[in-house]
Design an enzyme around this catalytic site. Structure first.
Site, short mmCIF file in Angstrom:
data_model
loop_
_atom_site.label_atom_id
_atom_site.label_comp_id
_atom_site.label_asym_id
_atom_site.label_seq_id
_atom_site.Cartn_x
_atom_site.Cartn_y
_atom_site.Cartn_z
N ASP A 38 -16.02 -1.89 16.37
CA ASP A 38 -16.89 -2.39 15.30
C ASP A 38 -16.60 -1.74 13.95
OD1 ASP A 38 -17.77 0.08 15.96
OD2 ASP A 38 -19.89 -0.46 16.15
N HIS A 242 11.01 1.17 4.40
CA HIS A 242 9.55 1.05 4.52
C HIS A 242 8.98 2.16 5.40
CE1 HIS A 242 9.89 -3.47 3.36
NE2 HIS A 242 9.88 -2.67 2.31
N ASP A 259 7.40 6.76 -2.72
CA ASP A 259 7.06 5.47 -3.34
C ASP A 259 5.56 5.32 -3.19
OD1 ASP A 259 6.70 2.82 -4.07
OD2 ASP A 259 8.43 2.08 -2.93
N ASP A 270 3.24 0.84 -9.11
CA ASP A 270 4.26 0.96 -8.06
C ASP A 270 5.37 1.86 -8.59
OD1 ASP A 270 5.99 0.55 -5.97
OD2 ASP A 270 6.30 -1.59 -6.33
N HIS A 349 18.49 -3.77 -1.27
CA HIS A 349 17.34 -4.56 -1.72
C HIS A 349 17.55 -5.02 -3.16
CE1 HIS A 349 15.86 -1.05 -4.00
NE2 HIS A 349 16.07 -0.30 -2.92
N HIS A 353 10.52 -6.72 -8.64
CA HIS A 353 9.63 -7.82 -8.30
C HIS A 353 8.53 -7.88 -9.35
CE1 HIS A 353 6.96 -4.63 -6.79
NE2 HIS A 353 8.03 -4.11 -6.22
N HIS A 360 3.68 -7.02 -4.73
CA HIS A 360 4.75 -8.01 -4.88
C HIS A 360 4.03 -9.25 -5.42
CE1 HIS A 360 7.34 -5.83 -1.65
NE2 HIS A 360 7.25 -5.17 -2.77
N GLU A 383 13.72 -0.91 -9.88
CA GLU A 383 13.78 0.07 -8.82
C GLU A 383 15.09 0.10 -8.03
OE1 GLU A 383 11.32 -0.92 -5.35
OE2 GLU A 383 10.41 -2.52 -6.52
N TYR A 387 21.20 4.46 -0.58
CA TYR A 387 20.78 5.02 0.70
C TYR A 387 22.01 5.15 1.58
CZ TYR A 387 16.77 2.74 -1.46
OH TYR A 387 15.84 2.31 -2.37
N ARG A 405 15.63 6.47 -4.64
CA ARG A 405 15.16 5.30 -5.39
C ARG A 405 14.40 5.81 -6.60
NH1 ARG A 405 13.20 2.61 -1.62
NH2 ARG A 405 10.97 3.02 -1.65
N GLU A 407 11.84 4.14 -9.46
CA GLU A 407 11.11 2.89 -9.73
C GLU A 407 10.09 3.08 -10.84
OE1 GLU A 407 8.65 1.47 -6.45
OE2 GLU A 407 8.69 -0.56 -7.31
#
Ligand code: GLY
Ligand code: MN
Ligand code: MN
Length: 439
Positions: A38, A242, A259, A270, A349, A353, A360, A383, A387, A405, A407
């Site tokens: 719940d 991710h 990130d 972001d 990538h 965006h 996004h 960004e 890698y 990265r 960004e």
């Protein structure tokens, strides 16, 4: 800071102007979602619904009826309920929907089956986005069918379903002055959190402990939630795009890729920064870092209304590919390596965006097959990253397991762009100075 009632009204008017008179738009609030037994996930309003109403409650349906004499904007919502409000909190109720949220007319959500078919009837086109909420799709079909069953008594069912998102998402792509103000503030809070993390990180800390510094800084400044699950990856975890487990120990000699961005009044920020856990970049880390940074500067330079959406990405690919050849991670002709997308082994990538109510964000990237021209008021991320997989034995050992990265969030302006997230350093010397406590 908040968006004014006038601005919400203007958005609804702009949308209705594109719909034409013989139509109806129907948009349900986001459903509540169960986390376990719940316990529910913290409620987050649907971004389209929020954009048009500023109404944050669940169990609500917005209806727009251009040209309707008794009011064009109808809101169905929960009724006031003393017991429910003692347990779960305040509700605006239909009266509040009118007085505080600008609805022309409002009804209890429990009466929707009786009232909405009557509003749909006689309207030729229904603006609604099918396929996002199966329960609501089914209910809507039920209401439409209930009208169809009465055609022999003279009922007029709608003849056409049209995507609501089409024009609405184009509106959302262009940020108003009030939206930019909120996004600037969100960017500034997130930038402060990255600076705090640079100052706090130590070898031996867990990734989630560093994550806690961000959450603390976000909430301290009025954000109630990150805009997306924070990624805190030490060492080779930085190569997992991710990675949100954030469960490992941060080691001396490794980089950490973070990130993380806060959400403010439902607008996202972001930001990614990559910095050394012990405060000093090693030679190979620095070489790859400065390459990513140079590509990021090139992309920001290319973020300009003279250019289309893909120009910043093309700038990144060019700088990274040349740099990878110079450092010996790729070999061959740069133009051919770009042509064959050889760089994708290390940069898999896109460069960015749209950014807004959704991280996004909505909005088309191409228009009739062509990359979309950048225009003032659009907000996007820049960004680039590199890698190198920890087991990539095609490259020298010194590069393996390095993930980077960088960004930033960028607003397109009349003559270029504004980096909304400029308050967090990214040059090597500046990061190292902040980490030493001198920045
Ligand atoms: N944080 C999600 C992204 O950078 O796209
Ligand atoms: Mn990000
Ligand atoms: Mn992003």
């Amino acid at each position: 800071m908040t968006i004014s009632a006038k601005e919400y009204a203007r958005r609804r008017q702009d949308l209705m102007a594109t719909m034409g008179p013989n139509s109806i738009a129907i948009l349900p609030a986001a459903p509540e979602r169960t986390r376990n037994r719940d316990v529910e996930y913290p409620y987050r309003q649907n971004s389209d619904f929020w954009y048009l109403t500023g109404f944050g409650e669940p169990e609500a349906v917005m209806v727009l009826l251009p040209g309707r004499e008794h009011g064009e904007y109808v809101l169905f919502c929960r009724e006031r309920d003393r017991t429910m409000e003692i347990w779960n909190g305040y509700r605006a109720g239909p009266d509040g929907a009118v007085s505080d949220f600008g609805a022309d007319d409002a009804f209890p959500i429990n009466d929707i089956d009786e009232i909405l078919p009557g509003l749909i009837e006689g309207r030729e086109r229904v603006y609604y986005d099918l396929g996002h909420d199966a329960d609501f799709d089914r209910r809507l079909m039920g209401w439409v069918n209930s009208i169809r069953e009465r055609v022999r008594s003279g009922a007029q069912p709608p003849g056409e379903f049209v995507a609501l998102a089409h024009h609405l998402h184009d509106m959302r792509l262009f940020k108003s002055a009030a939206e930019v103000k909120i996004m600037r503030r969100a960017a500034s809070i997130s930038a402060g959190a990255h600076v705090r993390a640079m100052r706090t990180v130590r070898p031996g800390m867990a990734e989630y402990q560093l994550e806690a510094e961000y959450l603390h800084e976000f909430m301290r400044h009025g954000s109630r939630s990150p805009a997306y699950p924070s990624i805190v990856g030490g060492g080779a975890n930085g190569c997992i795009l991710h990675y949100i487990e954030n469960s490992q120990t941060l080691n001396d000699g490794d980089l950490v890729l973070v990130d993380a961005g806060c959400e403010l009044e439902n607008y996202a920020s972001d930001i990614t920064r990559t910095f050394p856990v012990n405060g000093t970049f090693s030679k190979p880390q620095r070489a790859l870092y400065e390459l990513v940074l140079a590509s990021q500067y090139a992309a920001i330079e290319a973020t300009h209304p003279d250019n289309h959406w893909n120009v910043p990405h093309e700038a990144v690919v060019k700088v990274l590919t040349q740099g990878l050849v110079d450092l010996g991670l790729l070999s061959g002709e740069v133009s051919e390596l770009i042509e064959t997308e050889a760089y994708r082994r290390f940069f898999m990538h896109r460069t960015g965006h749209w950014l807004g109510l959704d991280v996004h964000d909505v909005g088309d990237y191409r228009i009739q097959e062509q990359w979309r021209q950048l225009e003032p008021g659009m907000v996007l991320t820049v960004e680039p990253g590199l890698y190198v997989a920890p087991d990539d034995d095609t490259v020298d050992e010194q590069w393996r397991g390095i993930g980077i990265r960088i960004e930033d969030d960028v607003l397109v302006t009349k003559d270029g762009c504004e980096v909304l997230t400029h308050e967090v350093p990214k040059d090597v010397a500046d990061i190292e100075a902040v980490m030493r406590g001198n920045g």
